[in-house]
Enzyme design. Structure first.
Site, PDB file in Angstrom:
ATOM      1  N   ASP A 306       0.819  -1.086  -0.029  1.00 29.72           N
ATOM      2  CA  ASP A 306       0.031   0.081  -0.117  1.00 29.72           C
ATOM      3  C   ASP A 306       0.882   1.223  -0.030  1.00 29.72           C
ATOM      4  O   ASP A 306       2.018   1.252   0.565  1.00 29.72           O
ATOM      5  CB  ASP A 306      -0.907  -0.059   1.154  1.00 29.72           C
ATOM      6  CG  ASP A 306      -1.648   1.253   1.455  1.00 29.72           C
ATOM      7  OD1 ASP A 306      -2.312   1.491   0.299  1.00 29.72           O
ATOM      8  OD2 ASP A 306      -1.755   1.905   2.414  1.00 29.72           O
ATOM      9  N   ASP A 501      -1.703  -0.559   6.178  1.00 27.46           N
ATOM     10  CA  ASP A 501      -1.901  -0.089   7.369  1.00 27.46           C
ATOM     11  C   ASP A 501      -3.139   0.250   7.732  1.00 27.46           C
ATOM     12  O   ASP A 501      -3.528   0.579   8.935  1.00 27.46           O
ATOM     13  CB  ASP A 501      -0.815   0.925   7.867  1.00 27.46           C
ATOM     14  CG  ASP A 501      -1.034   2.114   7.145  1.00 27.46           C
ATOM     15  OD1 ASP A 501      -1.839   2.066   5.854  1.00 27.46           O
ATOM     16  OD2 ASP A 501      -0.864   3.211   7.907  1.00 27.46           O
ATOM     17  N   ASP A 505      -7.140  -1.716   4.128  1.00 28.03           N
ATOM     18  CA  ASP A 505      -6.303  -2.672   3.707  1.00 28.03           C
ATOM     19  C   ASP A 505      -6.690  -4.167   4.337  1.00 28.03           C
ATOM     20  O   ASP A 505      -6.007  -5.060   3.894  1.00 28.03           O
ATOM     21  CB  ASP A 505      -4.833  -2.442   4.449  1.00 28.03           C
ATOM     22  CG  ASP A 505      -4.218  -1.004   3.573  1.00 28.03           C
ATOM     23  OD1 ASP A 505      -4.926  -0.921   2.229  1.00 28.03           O
ATOM     24  OD2 ASP A 505      -3.733  -0.238   4.017  1.00 28.03           O
TER      25      ASP A 505
END
Length: 762
Positions: A306, A501, A505
């Site tokens: 990410d 995080d 996600d």
């Protein structure tokens, strides 16, 4: 067996072996044999129990070989061999328990330090309460030496924190008022007040403890492989023993085969190595949910990351302040920060932080209020200030230029309006983590073939980050469902790790072969969905985890394979009648000990892909890193000076040039020269030669040249300021100096200072 009970069997069998040997030496051979036989029976009873327990669980394990060897030694009157087997079996079990306890020691330390009480302010007085009673918003006192009970924000005082148990960082860190503090760290300084932002159950440390309790070595695929190997090893052993007996007519040969076919290499090697790897990872601030996750991480070939909060800092930073024509950038920032002091917005926090870093005095705003859809408004010195969207008409060329620049840079804009008109704009960017480029290079060196960046952000912003990091694929504009689909597509092609995080996600983490959560600031949802949690807010710990996982898997397979190979070779020798049972027992114990100690190598640090630095060099890196942080805001003086150069204001231009030149000669150049004299020689030693710093030294020479050129311009300007004929060269010199310095700072932070961020991990 617990406590002293663990030592009963090894002590009893060893004592009987010693006593029997003394009796034989004294000429009482029959009595000595009886003592040897007693030792054999003492070990045979628990061995039969272990076999029965396995059979009840519908498993026929290698413990059966040990029981048969003990019974066989009694049957053929090889009492000495039986006693030695008993000692070896009891010692092996004790060694197994001790090895696994040592390997899990760092994991156990995590939950042994769980805070159980806190001090909550009640009527202005701190009162002791249980941590389960803490509610969000409670004001707590954290005394010196005590563990922070819940995640929170420092309200009063400066917190000096020992975060080593949570992150692996050995040096204490400071947190000022307004800074977030995770639970589980220890107050290494004076008492401070903390405002709880979550309950104890939802805190960072609670999530880490839950993972630690779930962590077991026996679930790893390589351990299950050892279990499957036992399924053929036991029949093969019985077949070789039976063949040796039939071929020779001597049952002693069969017993010798059983003696050297000890179960220890199968039973101990893989679990001890995996448990050691789990413990090693925990020491680096990486908690792995079970041996299976660690073993799978060691096979990873694709890594999906990410962007926000993983590859970037996750905290917007002020990149530039642009004042309206005729305005002052420092004043624009001061007004915005004064208003934003009372705002909790993430951009407001960044603006206030930037103003304080530049030493700006911030007045207390009057009549602060939030204007729906517009931003934060207040009165500063009697003047109305609005921080948020631009006020008034938006047709000026200056505003259009600023908006175009923000779009090109992928920056967020916060407009500062004074008395209903734009006074300036603050540009903010979520900076790439300093350790991200080096970490991605380490991951490739460790065997990751494919790096994918997955984000819900705009494509142009994602591409600008990807260009710096050199990832293989960029997937932008994806929501939670899109992220899951992208992860599943990659999983179909290779063993895939997903790192994230945020709350959005969590589904993608669960869809990957291994989900990794940046747990220091990550959401509770992502932490629960992940197989691995990085407790430190540092991406380089991911590369550490991958190094540990690959090395652990290699050691586990090596230990089990070599142990079984040596056992098989010894079985052949014993079947040929060349290895009597007593000697076979000694040989096999040597194999067992070698296998166990080889597996425990996974506990020791290994170089892996990390570049190690010595303590003196690390201190230099930290010193110059702090100096960079102090100098960076002032670099904007150079660009602002170039922006303001005008032919019709030569006196003002000369004053700007004087201020910039003074900053360069008194602050920046001494810093660069100190780096050249002290830091670069140290980095040459660490990185393997002067060629590793030659390009940085060349940049220092260019900075010196441009500063001298600027000084010459200042001399030629005289009291009247620079003439129109020099403005073009002046602008080129200033813009060039700003670009070179900005790039140089970025390069040093990535290539050198990022080494200090992880150098202290044990």
């Amino acid at each position: 067996m617990e406590g002293k009970g663990r030592l009963l069997l090894p002590a009893g069998t060893a004592g009987a072996l010693l006593a029997g040997g003394i009796l034989h030496l004294a000429g009482a051979g029959r009595a000595g044999d009886l003592v040897f036989a007693a030792a054999t029976v003492l070990a045979l009873v628990p061995a039969v129990w272990w076999v029965a327990t396995a059979l009840r669980a519908r498993r026929f394990g290698v413990d059966a070989i040990a029981a048969l060897a003990l019974a066989g030694a009694l049957a053929v009157h090889e009492y000495l061999a039986g006693a030695m087997i008993a000692v070896m079996l009891a010692g092996g079990r004790t060694l197994e328990e001790r090895a696994l306890r040592r390997a899990r020691r760092d994991l156990a330390a995590l939950y042994e330090r769980v805070p159980r009480t806190a001090r909550r302010y009640i009527g202005g007085v701190p009162q002791p309460i249980g941590v389960t009673e803490i509610a969000r918003g409670d004001l707590l006192l954290v005394p010196a030496g005590e563990t922070v009970p819940v995640d929170g924000v420092v309200v009063r005082g400066t917190a000096l924190l020992d975060e080593s148990a949570l992150t692996g960082e050995s040096l204490p860190v400071e947190r000022d008022e307004g800074d977030a503090v995770p639970s589980g760290v220890v107050n290494a300084g004076s008492p401070f007040d903390l405002r709880a932002t979550v309950t104890a159950a939802d805190s960072t440390y609670a999530g880490v403890v839950r993972l630690a309790r779930e962590t077991e070595a026996g679930t790893a695929p390589v351990v299950r492989l050892a279990d499957r190997a036992a399924a053929w090893f036991v029949p093969a052993t019985l077949l070789v023993a039976g063949a040796a007996w039939l071929a020779s007519g001597d049952p002693v040969r069969a017993v010798a085969v059983l003696v050297v076919a000890t179960p220890c290499p199968l039973l101990l090697a893989a679990p001890a190595a995996i448990a050691s790897g789990l413990s090693r990872a925990a020491r680096h601030g990486v908690v792995v949910k079970g041996g299976g996750a660690l073993e799978t991480l060691g096979r990873a070939r694709t890594l999906i990351l990410d962007k926000t909060g993983t590859l970037t800092a996750g905290r917007p930073q002020v990149a530039d302040v642009v004042a309206a024509p005729g305005g002052d950038a420092a004043e624009v920032l001061r007004l915005a920060a004064a208003v934003d002091q009372v705002s909790s917005h993430v951009l407001a926090t960044a603006i206030v932080r930037a103003a304080r870093a530049r030493g700006l005095a911030l007045p207390v705003p009057d009549d602060p209020r939030e204007e729906p859809g517009q931003g934060m408004a207040a009165r500063i010195g009697g003047r109305p200030v609005l921080v948020g969207k631009a006020a008034g008409p938006r047709s000026s060329r200056w505003e259009a230029a600023v908006r175009a620049r923000a779009a090109l840079d992928g920056a967020m804009t916060v407009w500062v309006n004074l008395a209903g008109r734009p006074a300036g704009v603050i540009l903010l960017r979520d900076a790439v983590r300093a350790d991200a480029p080096r970490t991605l290079r380490r991951l490739r060196a460790a065997g990751v073939d494919r790096l994918v960046m997955l984000t819900g952000d705009r494509a142009e912003v994602a591409e600008s980050v990807a260009a710096v990091l050199g990832v293989d694929r960029v997937l932008a504009g994806h929501g939670p469902a899109g992220k899951v689909a992208a992860v599943r597509e990659e999983v179909a092609g290779a063993t895939t790790v997903m790192v994230g995080d945020g709350v959005n996600d969590a589904p993608a983490l669960a869809a990957a072969d291994v989900g990794v959560a940046m747990g220091a600031r990550g959401s509770a949802a992502s932490t629960r969905a992940a197989d691995v949690v990085i407790t430190a807010d540092r991406l380089d710990r991911l590369a550490d985890a991958l190094d540990i996982a690959r090395r652990t898997r290699r050691i586990a397979v090596q230990s089990a394979g070599v142990g079984i190979g040596l056992s098989l070779a010894a079985m052949v020798v014993a079947a040929a009648g060349l290895l009597p049972p007593a000697a076979g027992a000694v040989l096999q114990e040597g194999i067992d000990v070698a296998v166990i100690f080889n597996a425990l190598r996974a506990l020791r640090p290994a170089r892996g892909t990390r570049t190690r630095v010595d303590a003196a060099t690390e201190e230099l890196l930290r010193r110059f890193q702090l100096e960079h942080a102090g100098l960076r805001p002032s670099l904007e003086l150079i660009r602002e000076c170039a922006d303001r150069l005008a032919a019709d204001e030569p006196a003002a231009a000369r004053e700007d040039l004087r201020r910039v030149h003074e900053f360069l000669t008194r602050e920046l150049l001494p810093h660069e020269h100190a780096e050249e004299d002290r830091l670069y020689p140290a980095m040459s030693r660490v990185l393997g030669g002067p060629e590793t710093t030659v390009t940085m030294s060349r940049t220092h020479a260019e900075i010196d040249r441009l500063v001298r050129r600027l000084g010459r311009h200042l001399e030629l300007a005289g009291l009247d300021g620079p003439g129109p004929e020099r403005l073009a060269d002046l602008r080129a010199c200033l813009y060039g100096l700003h670009a070179v310095l900005t790039l140089h700072f970025d390069q040093e932070e990535e290539a050198y200072f990022s080494l200090a961020a992880g150098a202290s991990a044990a």
